[in-house]
Design a protein around this motif. Structure first.
Motif, mmCIF file in Angstrom:
data_model
loop_
_atom_site.group_PDB
_atom_site.id
_atom_site.type_symbol
_atom_site.label_atom_id
_atom_site.label_comp_id
_atom_site.label_asym_id
_atom_site.label_seq_id
_atom_site.Cartn_x
_atom_site.Cartn_y
_atom_site.Cartn_z
ATOM 1 N N GLY A 238 0.799 -1.233 0.000
ATOM 2 C CA GLY A 238 0.000 0.000 0.000
ATOM 3 C C GLY A 238 0.823 1.270 0.000
ATOM 4 O O GLY A 238 0.296 2.361 0.247
ATOM 5 N N GLN A 239 2.112 1.147 -0.333
ATOM 6 C CA GLN A 239 2.988 2.321 -0.254
ATOM 7 C C GLN A 239 3.172 2.999 -1.619
ATOM 8 O O GLN A 239 3.061 2.362 -2.662
ATOM 9 N N VAL A 240 3.454 4.281 -1.560
ATOM 10 C CA VAL A 240 3.829 5.038 -2.755
ATOM 11 C C VAL A 240 5.272 5.474 -2.527
ATOM 12 O O VAL A 240 5.552 6.260 -1.621
ATOM 13 N N ILE A 241 6.187 4.917 -3.304
ATOM 14 C CA ILE A 241 7.604 5.208 -3.077
ATOM 15 C C ILE A 241 8.135 6.035 -4.253
ATOM 16 O O ILE A 241 8.012 5.637 -5.416
ATOM 17 N N GLN A 242 8.688 7.188 -3.932
ATOM 18 C CA GLN A 242 9.180 8.091 -4.967
ATOM 19 C C GLN A 242 10.649 7.800 -5.285
ATOM 20 O O GLN A 242 11.441 7.564 -4.387
ATOM 21 N N VAL A 243 10.944 7.811 -6.576
ATOM 22 C CA VAL A 243 12.337 7.682 -7.047
ATOM 23 C C VAL A 243 12.579 8.939 -7.853
ATOM 24 O O VAL A 243 12.356 8.974 -9.058
ATOM 25 N N ASP A 244 12.958 10.016 -7.160
ATOM 26 C CA ASP A 244 12.892 11.324 -7.814
ATOM 27 C C ASP A 244 14.045 12.261 -7.444
ATOM 28 O O ASP A 244 13.948 13.469 -7.669
ATOM 29 N N GLY A 245 15.097 11.712 -6.853
ATOM 30 C CA GLY A 245 16.235 12.566 -6.492
ATOM 31 C C GLY A 245 15.892 13.609 -5.457
ATOM 32 O O GLY A 245 16.608 14.597 -5.302
ATOM 33 N N GLY A 246 14.768 13.409 -4.764
ATOM 34 C CA GLY A 246 14.369 14.353 -3.713
ATOM 35 C C GLY A 246 13.410 15.428 -4.190
ATOM 36 O O GLY A 246 13.025 16.322 -3.430
ATOM 37 N N LEU A 247 12.976 15.335 -5.441
ATOM 38 C CA LEU A 247 12.119 16.373 -6.044
ATOM 39 C C LEU A 247 10.878 16.690 -5.205
ATOM 40 O O LEU A 247 10.474 17.834 -5.080
ATOM 41 N N ALA A 248 10.280 15.652 -4.625
ATOM 42 C CA ALA A 248 8.999 15.857 -3.922
ATOM 43 C C ALA A 248 9.171 16.192 -2.437
ATOM 44 O O ALA A 248 8.194 16.276 -1.715
ATOM 45 N N ILE A 249 10.407 16.438 -2.009
ATOM 46 C CA ILE A 249 10.610 16.793 -0.594
ATOM 47 C C ILE A 249 9.873 18.102 -0.312
ATOM 48 O O ILE A 249 10.021 19.057 -1.082
#
Ligand code: NDP
Length: 249
Positions: A238-249
């Motif tokens: 049930g997780q949403v894991i971002q792989v975005d270099g920190g973009l969504a911090i």
């Protein structure tokens, strides 16, 4: 990744290029038997077949347009018939048809919602019954940071990718009691055909916004999907894991 997916059967949508092709390679490295759906085959199909055979696994391309509901369902059924199981399902295929909402054609809205969201539903629906019966499986649906943050010119794409998140969390709750996990991977800006069309000024502006100061590689995303596919992630659902270099911090 070692041979930790040995004996597992994986189905990947959109495995011919970009992130999907990297996912196929990662799952093959894990010694899974991989079936992928796309309209055209991967350039590396012959090389993949050799590599899979060396690992005692196999890789099969099934020509499928996932926006054709019957064809998508039939492709899932064909894998189940041939293999008797699907342990890992990666809904990765996706498209963009960008434009400001004031000018967006209904056809561009429908095309993106159908390819990205409805096809994810159709493929999950067709595969999940076998997973529930087998009391196990891992579904990984590919969303985007755009589905979390929004992006001007991408209302259709953002709606489809946010829809994937709500769909996946609900499905995770429906099937958790049967040992089936459902997670979402939300990539940021990854170097693929989808993003290569950006002009250099926009590309630099994007990099400036990313805390790690680079765009992502397809391998960055595929590594996470490989982890979610296998038993090392058995307590994650049930997780949403971002792989975005920190973009969504
Ligand atoms: P690409 O455009 O490089 O590849 C898309 C893949 O999807 C291809 O294998 C294509 O195969 C397949 N596909 C598209 N439409 C269909 C269809 N109707 N039926 C079957 N297969 C289809 O995309 P990316 O690798 O960049 O993106 C992969 C996923 O990651 C997408 O869901 C995208 O939204 C998401 N994503 C990508 C980001 C990025 O920066 N690149 C960022 C965030 C999310 P074929 O054309 O042969 O059918």
């Amino acid at each position: 990744m070692g041979a930790e997916l040995s004996g597992k059967v994986a189905l990947v949508t959109g495995g011919s290029r970009g992130i999907g092709a990297a996912v196929v390679e990662t799952l093959l490295r894990g010694a899974a038997t991989v079936h992928y759906l796309s309209r055209s085959p991967a350039d590396k199909q012959a090389e993949w077949e050799r590599r899979a055979a060396d690992a005692g696994a196999a890789v099969h391309w099934r020509q499928t347009d996932i926006t054709d509901e019957d064809a998508a369902a039939a492709a899932v059924d064909a894998v189940l018939e041939e293999q008797g199981r699907i342990d890992v399902l990666v809904n990765n295929a996706g498209i963009t048809r960008d434009g400001l909402v004031m000018r967006m054609k209904r056809a561009d809205w429908d095309a993106v919602l159908t390819a990205n969201l409805t096809a994810t539903f159709v493929v999950c629906r067709q595969a999940v019954r076998a997973m529930v019966r087998a009391r196990g499986g891992s579904i990984i649906n590919v969303s985007s940071v755009t589905g979390l943050r929004g992006n001007p010119g991408q209302t259709n794409y953002a709606a489809s990718k946010a829809g994937i998140i709500g769909f996946s969390k609900s499905l995770a709750k429906e099937v958790a009691g049967r040992g089936v996990r459902v997670n979402v991977v939300a990539p940021g800006y990854i170097d693929t055909d989808m993003t290569r069309s950006m002009n250099e000024a926009i590309r630099q502006a994007v990099i400036d916004m990313i805390p790690l100061k680079r765009t992502g590689t397809v391998a960055d995303v595929a590594e996470l999907i490989g982890f979610l596919a296998g038993d090392r992630s058995s307590y994650i659902t049930g997780q949403v894991i971002q792989v975005d270099g920190g973009l969504a911090i």
